[in-house]
Design a protein around this motif. Sequence first.
Motif, PDB file in Angstrom:
ATOM      1  N   SER A   1       1.086  -1.328  -0.559  1.00 30.12           N
ATOM      2  CA  SER A   1      -0.261  -0.173   0.339  1.00 30.12           C
ATOM      3  C   SER A   1       0.972   1.478  -0.005  1.00 30.12           C
ATOM      4  CB  SER A   1      -1.047   0.471   1.740  1.00 30.12           C
ATOM      5  OG  SER A   1      -1.687   1.379   1.223  1.00 30.12           O
ATOM      6  N   ARG A   2       0.200   2.583  -0.846  1.00 31.48           N
ATOM      7  CA  ARG A   2       1.181   3.601  -0.463  1.00 31.48           C
ATOM      8  C   ARG A   2       1.424   4.382   1.092  1.00 31.48           C
ATOM      9  NH1 ARG A   2      -4.221   6.608  -2.557  1.00 31.48           N
ATOM     10  NH2 ARG A   2      -5.085   7.069  -0.528  1.00 31.48           N
ATOM     11  N   ASP A   3      -0.077   4.112   1.602  1.00 37.81           N
ATOM     12  CA  ASP A   3       0.516   4.562   2.341  1.00 37.81           C
ATOM     13  C   ASP A   3       0.952   3.534   3.851  1.00 37.81           C
ATOM     14  OD1 ASP A   3      -1.324   6.571   2.364  1.00 37.81           O
ATOM     15  OD2 ASP A   3      -3.350   5.718   2.403  1.00 37.81           O
ATOM     16  N   TYR A   4       1.190   2.750   3.843  1.00 44.51           N
ATOM     17  CA  TYR A   4       1.952   1.673   4.929  1.00 44.51           C
ATOM     18  C   TYR A   4       3.252   2.317   5.321  1.00 44.51           C
ATOM     19  CZ  TYR A   4       4.989  -2.329   6.379  1.00 44.51           C
ATOM     20  OH  TYR A   4       5.832  -2.748   7.409  1.00 44.51           O
ATOM     21  N   GLY A   5       3.589   2.180   6.472  1.00 44.51           N
ATOM     22  CA  GLY A   5       4.505   3.039   7.358  1.00 44.51           C
ATOM     23  C   GLY A   5       4.699   3.542   8.041  1.00 44.51           C
ATOM     24  N   ALA A   6       3.761   3.565   8.634  1.00 48.94           N
ATOM     25  CA  ALA A   6       3.356   4.887  10.318  1.00 48.94           C
ATOM     26  C   ALA A   6       2.297   3.998  10.507  1.00 48.94           C
ATOM     27  CB  ALA A   6       2.299   6.167   9.351  1.00 48.94           C
ATOM     28  N   PRO A   7       1.902   4.154  11.612  1.00 51.31           N
ATOM     29  CA  PRO A   7       0.639   4.061  12.890  1.00 51.31           C
ATOM     30  C   PRO A   7      -0.847   4.168  12.066  1.00 51.31           C
ATOM     31  CG  PRO A   7       2.872   4.536  14.219  1.00 51.31           C
ATOM     32  CD  PRO A   7       2.827   5.179  13.015  1.00 51.31           C
ATOM     33  N   PHE A   8      -1.003   3.298  12.216  1.00 46.52           N
ATOM     34  CA  PHE A   8      -2.912   3.534  12.026  1.00 46.52           C
ATOM     35  C   PHE A   8      -3.708   5.220  12.001  1.00 46.52           C
ATOM     36  CE2 PHE A   8      -7.170   3.898  10.760  1.00 46.52           C
ATOM     37  CZ  PHE A   8      -7.242   3.246   9.723  1.00 46.52           C
ATOM     38  N   ALA A   9      -3.009   5.113  13.091  1.00 44.57           N
ATOM     39  CA  ALA A   9      -4.117   7.107  14.171  1.00 44.57           C
ATOM     40  C   ALA A   9      -3.368   8.047  13.524  1.00 44.57           C
ATOM     41  CB  ALA A   9      -4.015   6.618  15.252  1.00 44.57           C
ATOM     42  N   GLU A  10      -1.799   7.672  12.709  1.00 42.42           N
ATOM     43  CA  GLU A  10      -1.556   8.722  12.290  1.00 42.42           C
ATOM     44  C   GLU A  10      -1.886   8.928  10.312  1.00 42.42           C
ATOM     45  OE1 GLU A  10       2.583   9.101  12.786  1.00 42.42           O
ATOM     46  OE2 GLU A  10       3.517   8.655  14.461  1.00 42.42           O
ATOM     47  N   VAL A  11      -1.995   7.816   9.948  1.00 43.81           N
ATOM     48  CA  VAL A  11      -2.462   8.031   8.698  1.00 43.81           C
ATOM     49  C   VAL A  11      -4.119   8.729   8.517  1.00 43.81           C
ATOM     50  CG1 VAL A  11      -3.107   6.564   6.908  1.00 43.81           C
ATOM     51  CG2 VAL A  11      -0.962   6.161   8.356  1.00 43.81           C
ATOM     52  N   PHE A  12      -4.580   8.322   9.722  1.00 42.37           N
ATOM     53  CA  PHE A  12      -5.851   8.450  10.044  1.00 42.37           C
ATOM     54  C   PHE A  12      -5.854  10.212   9.704  1.00 42.37           C
ATOM     55  CE2 PHE A  12     -10.016   8.868  12.696  1.00 42.37           C
ATOM     56  CZ  PHE A  12     -10.475   8.311  11.628  1.00 42.37           C
ATOM     57  N   LYS A  13      -5.199  10.535  10.561  1.00 46.77           N
ATOM     58  CA  LYS A  13      -5.195  12.317  11.100  1.00 46.77           C
ATOM     59  C   LYS A  13      -4.483  12.543   9.801  1.00 46.77           C
ATOM     60  CE  LYS A  13      -4.533  11.130  16.127  1.00 46.77           C
ATOM     61  NZ  LYS A  13      -4.050  11.412  17.080  1.00 46.77           N
ATOM     62  N   ARG A  14      -3.423  12.231   8.907  1.00 48.34           N
ATOM     63  CA  ARG A  14      -3.209  12.903   7.623  1.00 48.34           C
ATOM     64  C   ARG A  14      -4.215  12.890   6.603  1.00 48.34           C
ATOM     65  NH1 ARG A  14       0.360   8.285   4.998  1.00 48.34           N
ATOM     66  NH2 ARG A  14       1.787   8.661   6.939  1.00 48.34           N
ATOM     67  N   PHE A  15      -5.319  12.203   6.648  1.00 46.80           N
ATOM     68  CA  PHE A  15      -6.530  12.744   5.674  1.00 46.80           C
ATOM     69  C   PHE A  15      -7.776  12.728   6.897  1.00 46.80           C
ATOM     70  CE2 PHE A  15      -3.805   9.110   3.603  1.00 46.80           C
ATOM     71  CZ  PHE A  15      -3.801   9.633   2.172  1.00 46.80           C
ATOM     72  N   LYS A  16      -7.412  13.949   7.613  1.00 46.35           N
ATOM     73  CA  LYS A  16      -8.097  14.794   8.195  1.00 46.35           C
ATOM     74  C   LYS A  16      -9.878  13.720   8.457  1.00 46.35           C
ATOM     75  CE  LYS A  16      -6.712  18.662   6.334  1.00 46.35           C
ATOM     76  NZ  LYS A  16      -5.812  18.474   6.074  1.00 46.35           N
ATOM     77  N   GLY A  17      -9.776  12.096   8.872  1.00 46.14           N
ATOM     78  CA  GLY A  17     -10.414  11.629   9.866  1.00 46.14           C
ATOM     79  C   GLY A  17     -11.249  10.718   8.699  1.00 46.14           C
ATOM     80  N   ASP A  18     -11.040  10.878   7.436  1.00 44.25           N
ATOM     81  CA  ASP A  18     -11.457  10.061   6.298  1.00 44.25           C
ATOM     82  C   ASP A  18     -11.702   9.039   6.409  1.00 44.25           C
ATOM     83  OD1 ASP A  18     -13.403   9.737   3.689  1.00 44.25           O
ATOM     84  OD2 ASP A  18     -12.773  11.869   2.437  1.00 44.25           O
ATOM     85  N   PHE A  19     -11.828   7.995   6.927  1.00 41.97           N
ATOM     86  CA  PHE A  19     -11.272   7.128   6.284  1.00 41.97           C
ATOM     87  C   PHE A  19     -11.394   6.341   4.658  1.00 41.97           C
ATOM     88  CE2 PHE A  19     -11.989   2.403   7.018  1.00 41.97           C
ATOM     89  CZ  PHE A  19     -11.462   1.608   8.069  1.00 41.97           C
ATOM     90  N   TYR A  20     -12.461   6.913   4.723  1.00 39.57           N
ATOM     91  CA  TYR A  20     -12.657   5.901   2.882  1.00 39.57           C
ATOM     92  C   TYR A  20     -11.354   6.897   1.653  1.00 39.57           C
ATOM     93  CZ  TYR A  20     -16.039   3.672   3.892  1.00 39.57           C
ATOM     94  OH  TYR A  20     -17.209   2.996   5.087  1.00 39.57           O
ATOM     95  N   ALA A  21     -10.992   7.210   2.399  1.00 41.36           N
ATOM     96  CA  ALA A  21      -9.389   8.179   1.367  1.00 41.36           C
ATOM     97  C   ALA A  21      -7.833   7.653   1.761  1.00 41.36           C
ATOM     98  CB  ALA A  21      -9.049  10.008   2.060  1.00 41.36           C
ATOM     99  N   ILE A  22      -7.794   6.823   2.741  1.00 44.04           N
ATOM    100  CA  ILE A  22      -7.060   5.346   2.821  1.00 44.04           C
ATOM    101  C   ILE A  22      -6.893   4.466   1.908  1.00 44.04           C
ATOM    102  CG2 ILE A  22      -5.837   4.353   4.634  1.00 44.04           C
ATOM    103  CD1 ILE A  22      -7.238   5.851   7.129  1.00 44.04           C
ATOM    104  N   ASP A  23      -5.402   4.623   1.373  1.00 44.48           N
ATOM    105  CA  ASP A  23      -5.691   3.764   0.627  1.00 44.48           C
ATOM    106  C   ASP A  23      -6.241   2.135   0.946  1.00 44.48           C
ATOM    107  OD1 ASP A  23      -4.530   1.854  -1.709  1.00 44.48           O
ATOM    108  OD2 ASP A  23      -3.063   1.863  -1.455  1.00 44.48           O
ATOM    109  N   ALA A  24      -7.331   1.370   0.462  1.00 41.58           N
ATOM    110  CA  ALA A  24      -7.762   0.391   0.685  1.00 41.58           C
ATOM    111  C   ALA A  24      -6.994  -1.180   1.043  1.00 41.58           C
ATOM    112  CB  ALA A  24      -8.776   0.179  -0.232  1.00 41.58           C
ATOM    113  N   MET A  25      -5.966  -1.043  -0.369  1.00 43.62           N
ATOM    114  CA  MET A  25      -4.716  -1.740   0.197  1.00 43.62           C
ATOM    115  C   MET A  25      -3.997  -2.410   1.393  1.00 43.62           C
ATOM    116  SD  MET A  25      -5.228  -3.660  -3.283  1.00 43.62           S
ATOM    117  CE  MET A  25      -6.996  -3.312  -2.525  1.00 43.62           C
ATOM    118  N   LEU A  26      -3.680  -0.335   2.015  1.00 42.08           N
ATOM    119  CA  LEU A  26      -3.246  -1.260   3.758  1.00 42.08           C
ATOM    120  C   LEU A  26      -3.773  -1.983   4.584  1.00 42.08           C
ATOM    121  CD1 LEU A  26      -1.125  -0.012   5.386  1.00 42.08           C
ATOM    122  CD2 LEU A  26      -3.158   1.796   6.153  1.00 42.08           C
ATOM    123  N   PHE A  27      -5.384  -3.004   4.689  1.00 36.03           N
ATOM    124  CA  PHE A  27      -5.620  -3.595   5.452  1.00 36.03           C
ATOM    125  C   PHE A  27      -5.639  -4.522   5.014  1.00 36.03           C
ATOM    126  CE2 PHE A  27      -7.830   0.967   5.222  1.00 36.03           C
ATOM    127  CZ  PHE A  27      -8.384   1.319   6.712  1.00 36.03           C
TER     128      PHE A  27
END
Length: 320
Positions: free
Chosen positions: A262-288
């Motif tokens: 995934s393009r969003d791999y490499g940081a704790p998920f809470a940080e990724v979530f905040k990076r996308f301003k709490g928009d769960f669906y903006a996170i790359d689905a391949m990370l899960f």
Amino acid sequence: MSISLNDRASAHVERMIADAERLRIGVARGSLGETLVDCGAKVLGGIDAGLALAETCLGGLGHVTLGPAEALPRWPWTISVRTSNPATACLASQYAGWALSDKEGGSGFFALGSGPARALARREEVFHDLAHREESARAVLVLEAGSPPPASVIAKVAGDCGIAPDALSVLYAPTRSLAGTVQIIARVVEVALHKAHALGYRVERIVDAAGAAPMSPPHPDFVTAMGRTNDAIIYGGRVHLFVTGPEAEAKELAAGLPSRTSRDYGAPFAEVFKRFKGDFYAIDAMLFSPALVTVTAMETGASFHAGELSAALVDASFGG
């Protein structure tokens, strides 16, 4: 498959209710006669409640246990999952794919529904690609929520499932609870199946599966708790899939499954979530997906490995 997921899950619910005191769960009747089982919202619940909740979520077609493992020394307690019916147990039942909200009542309730009630309602696109056809006069729904759904949601679920409301059982636990933590981490195999489906792999060819992920400590803050349960799988989860079909396709599946693709791999998920301003669906689905994957081609016996565990990122997420 003639197995009824809802009948098997209902038997699990009955056993949970009979053992409610030991499991520290609460049982009540809702306004429409539905059975409500609180596994960690207004009750203590706990690990045993979470294990029972997770097996119910799998439609009674999987085994979920807690035991020691040495993969991550600082977090030795591991939740293990196995099922000989992966596509049905994981995608037709366990996957949290049914968005439920109280649009008419105005209560603000929203939760993603999982469990075998989904297989009766068939409201999601994934069911177009699954062979399972469900028949049952009762239904079991599992929610990651801190309160039971209002009557309007109960009525909708019962109507979509084609059952009477008093034949519906709803089990719920918030992410911050121990039971909620366990049942979310127990999705370690399910996320692998879901990603395989997203990659275009025929999931019915996955004939057996086992997986494990570290038990994360719960946290009272929702985003932190959600981050820890996701990171348990993304950076600490490992899965072994047994597949039929060409060896080359098994190798390709293994290469595509790990979370590091995934393009969003490499940081704790809470940080990724905040990076996308709490928009769960903006996170790359391949990370899960799990961190480490093994795929065995049943017809040749060849096994293919991909991905890696990250103790550093698990530690960063778990706070230890």
